[in-house]
Design a protein around this motif. Structure first.
Motif, PDB file in Angstrom:
ATOM      1  N   TYR A  64       0.869  -1.174   0.000  1.00  0.00           N
ATOM      2  CA  TYR A  64       0.000   0.000   0.000  1.00  0.00           C
ATOM      3  C   TYR A  64       0.911   1.232   0.000  1.00  0.00           C
ATOM      4  CZ  TYR A  64      -3.445   3.418   1.610  1.00  0.00           C
ATOM      5  OH  TYR A  64      -4.262   4.527   1.740  1.00  0.00           O
ATOM      6  N   ARG A  66      -7.939   0.295   0.638  1.00  0.00           N
ATOM      7  CA  ARG A  66      -6.727  -0.057   1.376  1.00  0.00           C
ATOM      8  C   ARG A  66      -6.712  -1.564   1.620  1.00  0.00           C
ATOM      9  NH1 ARG A  66      -4.225   3.381   6.312  1.00  0.00           N
ATOM     10  NH2 ARG A  66      -2.470   2.021   6.812  1.00  0.00           N
ATOM     11  N   GLY A 126       5.478   0.202   0.257  1.00  0.00           N
ATOM     12  CA  GLY A 126       4.099  -0.167   0.563  1.00  0.00           C
ATOM     13  C   GLY A 126       3.937  -0.923   1.861  1.00  0.00           C
TER      14      GLY A 126
END
Length: 337
Positions: free
Chosen positions: A121, A142, A291
């Motif tokens: 992410y 998300r 991420g």
């Protein structure tokens, strides 16, 4: 009928234990009596919990692996501690009369652990700051943890982190590309986690960093000065951009301008020391680019839901064995196993 040696059937005891995992023993047995008209002694349920909890370790050791296609590429482990109120005989240094600062209820630390995989992410430092200061709406897409497994016990850091390492080894496979370990700033926990999981990158929980910066901002400006939020936002953006050295220097420089006995000076020095000690675990710009998660929200939730919500009900006091047995079955229940 395949009944056990005792006078209660497996189904009856399982029903009592399922209820007791979520609520107090007395209340659970009251519900069971109301539904079935059967009175079961609390001691019988406690015995069942103790016996069945002894199977939990072996159960997880032989559990089938998670299918590769259901795993995310980032393997994440988290650990934290939460106090459990103990009965008096379980705590050392009992006193006839408490002194100043002594608490009526002594606690022992339960170590909570969690392991899961997750998809990357990626976000920028500014996006994280905007989220912290409520400038952006939460992102709906998300990624969420895949096959999260949690556990907690009062067996101490070495035993619990060894189990975490074993779980991580079970989950590590061809789908895993990166490995991340998240904790708060507890040095003893960090050291043992790095020993048990040396191939994981240790990341300091950024929410704890955020709290330290707000503490420093309050020491400088007070609770109501609008400059406090501006100052905190600037420091957080620098930390998320991996400019930790500059923030530490800023805190040190400002502390030197304050009186030697100033409370604000002590706070700034404390915050600077915290950042300096954890600096090697604070390369947030790199973590965000990859991420990775940078917050311990998962394990904070485990401490609250798995441990606190059951072990700290009104008037609760525990023996070490009783707490460990119930936490083990509670974890199995929460894991959906």
């Amino acid at each position: 009928l395949s009944l056990p040696a005792r006078c209660y059937s497996d189904l009856l005891l399982e029903s009592a234990e399922v209820l007791s995992v979520d609520g107090a023993y007395d209340k659970s047995l009251e519900v069971l009596s109301r539904l079935l008209g059967v009175s079961v002694p609390k001691r019988a349920v406690e015995t069942g919990v103790a016996e069945h909890s002894s199977l939990v370790q072996a159960f997880y050791a032989q559990q089938a692996p998670v299918p590769v296609e259901e795993e995310g590429p980032i393997l994440v482990v988290q650990a934290d501690g939460k106090g459990v109120p103990m009965v008096r005989r379980e705590t050392a240094d009992l006193k006839v009369r408490r002194g100043k600062g002594d608490k009526k209820t002594r606690k022992k630390e339960a170590i909570a652990i969690a392991v899961y995989t997750i998809a990357p992410y990626r976000r920028s430092p500014q996006e994280v700051v905007n989220a912290l200061f409520k400038k952006d709406q939460p992102v709906s897409d998300r990624p969420t943890p895949c096959h999260k497994h949690i556990f907690a016990s009062l067996k101490g850091k070495p035993a619990n982190l060894q189990q975490l390492a074993e779980w991580a080894t079970q989950r590590d496979g061809p789908a895993i590309q990166q490995r991340v370990a998240l904790t708060d700033g507890a040095e003893a926990l960090q050291d043992q986690l790095q020993t048990k999981l040396s191939n994981f990158t240790l990341v300091l929980d950024f929410i704890h960093v955020d709290e330290y910066l707000w503490k420093a901002g309050t020491a400088l400006y007070g609770e109501t000065d609008p400059h406090r939020a501006v100052w905190v936002e600037t420091q957080l953006l620098d930390l998320l951009s991996s400019r930790t050295t500059q923030v530490i220097q800023r805190l040190d420089t400002k502390a030197k301008t304050l009186g030697p006995r100033s409370q604000a000076r002590r706070v700034l020095q404390q915050v600077a020391g915290y950042l300096r000690r954890n600096q090697t675990h604070m390369d947030y710009a790199t973590y965000l680019q990859r991420g990775w998660p940078i917050g311990t929200g998962v394990i904070e939730g485990v401490c609250r839901h798995l441990v606190k919500d059951r072990m700290e009900l009104s008037g609760m006091r525990w023996t070490k064995d009783g707490a460990n047995a119930l936490l083990a079955l509670r974890a199995v229940n929460e894991n959906g196993d």
